[in-house]
Design an enzyme around this catalytic site. Structure first.
Site, PDB file in Angstrom:
ATOM      1  N   GLU A  10     -10.525   6.647   4.489  1.00  0.00           N
ATOM      2  CA  GLU A  10      -9.569   5.953   5.339  1.00  0.00           C
ATOM      3  C   GLU A  10      -9.700   6.364   6.812  1.00  0.00           C
ATOM      4  OE1 GLU A  10      -5.730   4.995   3.633  1.00  0.00           O
ATOM      5  OE2 GLU A  10      -6.360   5.808   1.695  1.00  0.00           O
ATOM      6  N   ASP A  29       0.851  -1.175   0.000  1.00  0.00           N
ATOM      7  CA  ASP A  29       0.000   0.000   0.000  1.00  0.00           C
ATOM      8  C   ASP A  29       0.897   1.240   0.000  1.00  0.00           C
ATOM      9  OD1 ASP A  29      -2.213   1.688   0.103  1.00  0.00           O
ATOM     10  OD2 ASP A  29      -3.265   0.425   1.529  1.00  0.00           O
TER      11      ASP A  29
END
Length: 640
Positions: free
Chosen positions: A526, A320
């Site tokens: 997020e 990521d």
């Protein structure tokens, strides 16, 4: 024949053979150096030929996905290092202009690719972006509902068509790599990424992996399991994420720890990966989170042992964004050690190393000091090149403008509108079944439309829309708000009164036949979306109470997850979960006014109180306000 003749004959043959051998050795190296560029040669031969010519440093550079802003500051790094990939992170469009055209995107990507093609071996870089509900970084792209809404449709064929539309709009801007789909199984709606998850139920998530067939194309019959597939210039390299267990963290805390046994991990969080790999997904992104205390980026058992071994995944594994840096706290505090652990665990490409020179130096040192085996480097590069060759990048590295007219076509807008109406879940319809509120009449005296989300394209679209966190307002992208859709849907003689937050006095002597109140959450993405309260945000909540206590009302909730509604349910005539519908608000009006019926089913349990969380279907103490799979249905107006 005399002995002399025999000897002379043998000498002549040796001379001829020598000339032939000499000619062969002078031609073969030239031929072999360009074999990997020959599209007629078998892919494995091309990969092997290219890797034989690569230096250690060139191999390591292929394992880096650099933020495009680094390349913008110094584009020569693409040529000098032969970097494997670039990423456009949110909020870094061409020239910093959020309204950049598709042509400007193509020119930017081609500009970077030109530098890559001028490297010693001319290896093209793979350009990637987050295209998670349409090509959401592009102004005027088709913005589809977020995944939670698509899960409510229970329609894999629809999702596959959305994948195909997203792919062609992404390729229209020169980008061949999309970081989608997210196949997380969100087990706690307090998680800020829950709207990126199709469902709390892995079976729904499994169905929705059909989006890969739209993004990449239908895999050919008899394809080997685990081998990546990309079916042409209008398809993209897809990415299943985030491996694995990202949706199961404690209290839904983003990037935190998922505590479950092996059976729990395999039965809830892993099935989406079985299905994605079977459908030819090209890449898998690793999660920031941990499993039972071990960072996923360092989990060799799961990445190398299970994903690459048991599941036979042959594409490449990518970290990521700055995921290797964030293996430690503070982030990057022991980058050298983190790189060693991540690469040895099976990560093939590192996203966004903050300093490409340092990255190559550290990795080179690790290999030379035998801290990372050369076999691990070769495995990573082989996987990366396999995806590049499979996607046609070597044979067609530069984009053109030929697909620009495919962006936000009427067909794509109609598809998004269809997805919206199929995603809506009707939770309440009238005080009792004999007196339904919906379908709303198109021809009536006066309708009040109110609420923070009624006329706000940004709130309607949510996070990951042009900007990372999304934003409140109208200037974000193009589309149709719910207010505009209602105005278009009703009879011209019906008066529409819009007030985002009407004062109580104006409601005392109203003449409204009914009100549509559209409220919900702010935009987020997020960690910023982690929320322990899950309440309707103000002033929307007060607006809802004020209007619904005085006017017969339908409440439409715009949110990435269930919110607290139980205390207010008695004052509503009808309640609709609209999730984050994206740019085509007409889909909401389509079902409110009966052009189509409600068909959506809850992709997640709707709780009564947050102190019940986490609560998922099948739990022992399951006491929801509305259970998983619930959804009232209506018939279109013409069929009643």
């Amino acid at each position: 024949m005399s002995p002399v003749s025999v000897i002379l004959g043998l000498l002549l043959l040796l001379q001829i053979a020598s000339r032939v051998g000499s000619a062969t050795t002078t031609r073969d190296p030239k031929r072999s150096t360009v074999l990997y560029k020959d599209p007629k040669k078998p892919m494995n031969m091309r990969i092997r030929n290219l890797m034989e010519q690569m230096t250690l440093e060139e191999k390591i550079a292929q394992m880096a996905q650099v933020d495009r802003l680094q390349a913008e500051a110094d584009p020569k790094i693409l040529r000098d290092y032969s970097i494997g990939s670039l990423i456009t992170a949110p909020e870094s469009p061409p020239g910093g202009d959020h309204r950049a055209t598709a042509e400007q995107w193509v020119d930017m990507v081609n500009g970077y690719q030109g530098w890559s093609l001028s490297s010693r071996l001319g290896i093209p870089m793979l350009y990637g972006t987050d295209a998670v509900h349409g090509h959401n970084n592009l102004y005027e792209a088709t913005i589809f509902p977020h995944n939670v809404g698509l899960g409510a449709t229970r329609d894999p064929e629809l999702v596959k068509r959305i994948g195909a539309a997203t792919a062609i709009e992404t390729r229209a801007t020169g980008i061949p790599f999309a970081f989608a789909p997210c196949i997380a199984v969100c087990r706690d709606p307090r998680w800020g990424r829950c709207y990126e998850s199709y469902s709390e139920d892995h079976k729904v998530v499994e169905q929705m992996t059909d989006i890969i067939l739209g993004l990449q194309g239908e895999i050919p019959p008899n394809s080997r399991k685990g081998v990546p597939y990309v079916g042409g210039k209008d398809k993209v390299v897809a990415c299943a994420k985030h491996f694995v267990g990202d949706g199961g963290t404690i209290k839904g805390i983003d990037e935190n720890n998922t505590i479950t046994d092996w059976h729990g991990l395999l039965s809830i969080h892993m099935p989406g990966y079985y299905h994605s790999i079977a459908k030819g997904v090209s890449t898998v992104m690793v999660s920031y989170s941990s499993w039972n205390g071990q960072k996923m980026h360092a989990n060799k058992t799961l990445i190398t042992g299970f994903l690459k071994g048991t599941l036979k995944f042959r594409g490449f594994v990518i970290s990521d964004y700055a995921g290797v840096d964030r293996m430690t706290y503070p982030a990057g505090s022991n980058y050298s050690n983190s790189l060693q652990k991540a690469i040895n665990a099976g990560v093939d490409m590192v996203m966004a190393p903050h300093n490409i020179t340092e990255f190559i130096q550290i990795m080179t040192s690790h290999v030379k000091n035998k801290l990372i085996p050369m076999s691990r480097i070769d495995d990573a590069v082989r996987r990366i090149l396999r995806v590049k060759f499979t996607s046609g990048l070597f044979d067609n590295p530069l984009a053109d403008y030929s697909l620009v007219d495919k962006i936000r076509t009427q067909a794509h807008r109609n598809l998004a509108r269809e997805a919206v109406r199929k995603s809506l879940v009707l939770l309440k319809n009238g005080k009792d079944a004999k007196n339904p509120m919906i379908l709303l009449p198109k021809n009536t005296s006066k309708i009040l439309v109110a609420g923070t989300h009624a006329n706000n394209l940004g709130l309607q679209s949510g996070g990951w829309t042009i900007s990372w966190q999304g934003q409140n307002g109208h200037n974000l992208t193009t589309g149709t708000t719910i207010l505009s859709a209602i105005s278009e849907a009703v009879d011209p003689s019906t008066e529409i009164v819009y007030s985002e937050n009407p004062d109580v006095e104006s409601l005392k002597d109203h003449e409204y036949s009914h009100a549509v109140v559209v409220v919900g959450e702010p935009t987020y993405a997020e960690t910023a979306g982690d929320n322990l309260n899950l309440t309707i945000s103000e002033p929307g909540l007060s607006t809802m109470i004020n209007v619904c206590s005085r006017v017969k009302c339908v409440v439409v909730v715009i949110s990435g997850r269930p919110l607290v509604v139980e205390p207010y349910l008695p004052m509503m005539e009808a309640l609709v979960a609209a999730w984050l519908p994206g740019g085509e608000g007409q889909g909401v009006a389509d079902v409110l006014f009966g052009d189509y019926g409600f068909t959506g089913k809850l992709p997640r349990t709707w709780f009564k109180r947050v102190d019940q969380l986490p609560m998922n279907v099948g739990d022992e103490h399951y006491d929801p306000l509305f259970p998983f799979g619930f959804g009232l249905t209506t018939q279109p107006a013409g069929t009643r």
